[in-house]
Design a protein around this motif. Structure first.
Motif, PDB file in Angstrom:
ATOM      1  N   ASP A   1      -3.461   7.442   1.010  1.00  0.00           N
ATOM      2  CA  ASP A   1      -3.402   7.297  -0.196  1.00  0.00           C
ATOM      3  C   ASP A   1      -3.308   5.811  -0.579  1.00  0.00           C
TER       4      ASP A   1
ATOM      5  N   ASN B   1      -5.990   4.020  -3.062  1.00  0.00           N
ATOM      6  CA  ASN B   1      -5.536   3.430  -4.423  1.00  0.00           C
ATOM      7  C   ASN B   1      -5.485   1.924  -4.260  1.00  0.00           C
TER       8      ASN B   1
ATOM      9  N   GLU C   1      -3.324   0.076  -2.758  1.00  0.00           N
ATOM     10  CA  GLU C   1      -1.936  -0.395  -2.851  1.00  0.00           C
ATOM     11  C   GLU C   1      -1.628  -1.200  -1.415  1.00  0.00           C
TER      12      GLU C   1
END
Length: 243
Positions: free
Chosen positions: A230, A234, A236
């Motif tokens: 994830d 994303n 991140e």
């Protein structure tokens, strides 16, 4: 098998153990026409069954990531790239000796030629973590390789750059959309995994000796691996670790 990600939070190199226990999705080969039913199997089985096309589909299915480019290199080609570069410098905290791979290195920094580099990335028997330890070594080496390829001493020296890129193009199997510029960007990204903000890790593992009907496999830590993918998807900052 590794995922190389580049983004606003630095480069990341994530190893997926070849024995990872995954879902191989139902699939029809675009060229072969072979119809593959969905199945539970080891990750390297996807490559054995239908080559890079099914391998990429399997990685995408189990990670939720989109794979933009594919690069594959054989052992002989690997050594050719290193030799074209003039060797790669590696530093070892402890001596390394493995009769199975031929690795025999003293403690400290030294320049490895193609054959020596191949012996280093293949050795695993002295690693406490076995294959998982070997993937750590492969990450370190690829980072060092990328650092040297992308250094000014190589990029600004045509007598070193052209043979290196030529050997890379001759040795690598890449997807049809990947060009020489993107190959150079790959080496830059490999250099970045060692820099500030870079990440080198294995996918988090819950059980490295998971019993299956296909033999012992590597079972991912479902929660932490999902969090890792994830964060990559994303773009991140990666906070998940493989420890």
């Amino acid at each position: 098998m590794m995922i190389l990600h580049t983004g606003s939070n630095g480069s990341a190199l994530i190893s997926l153990p070849r024995d990872s226990w995954v879902t191989i999705p139902s699939f029809t080969g675009s060229e072969s026409g072979n119809r593959i039913p969905e199945q539970q199997n080891k990750l390297n089985a996807a490559y054995s069954i239908e080559g890079p096309e099914l391998l990429v589909a399997t990685v995408e299915h189990n990670t939720g990531l989109r794979i933009d480019h594919y690069a594959e290199i054989g052992f002989g080609g690997f050594a050719s790239v290193v030799d074209a570069l003039g060797g790669v410098e590696m530093c070892f905290k402890e001596p390394i000796k493995d009769k199975n791979s031929g690795a025999d290195f003293e403690k400290g920094c030294q320049k490895l030629d193609g054959a020596e580099s191949l012996a280093f990335v293949r050795q695993r028997y002295q690693e406490a973590m076995g294959d998982l330890g070997r993937t750590k070594n492969q990450q370190k080496f690829l980072g060092a390789l990328g650092d040297q390829v992308a250094s000014p001493g190589t990029l600004l020296n045509p007598f070193r750059l052209y043979p290196t890129m030529g050997a890379s193009l001759d040795s690598l199997i890449v997807d049809e959309d990947m060009n020489a510029w993107e190959l150079a960007q790959m080496f830059l990204a490999l250099r970045g995994v060692q820099g500030e903000g870079g990440t080198q890790m294995n996918v988090p593992v819950a059980n490295p000796g998971f019993a299956t009907d296909k033999g012992s496999a590597v079972l991912w830590d479902e929660e932490r691996s999902r969090q890792l993918f994830d964060q990559i998807r994303n773009d991140e900052k990666i906070t998940v670790t493989d420890e």
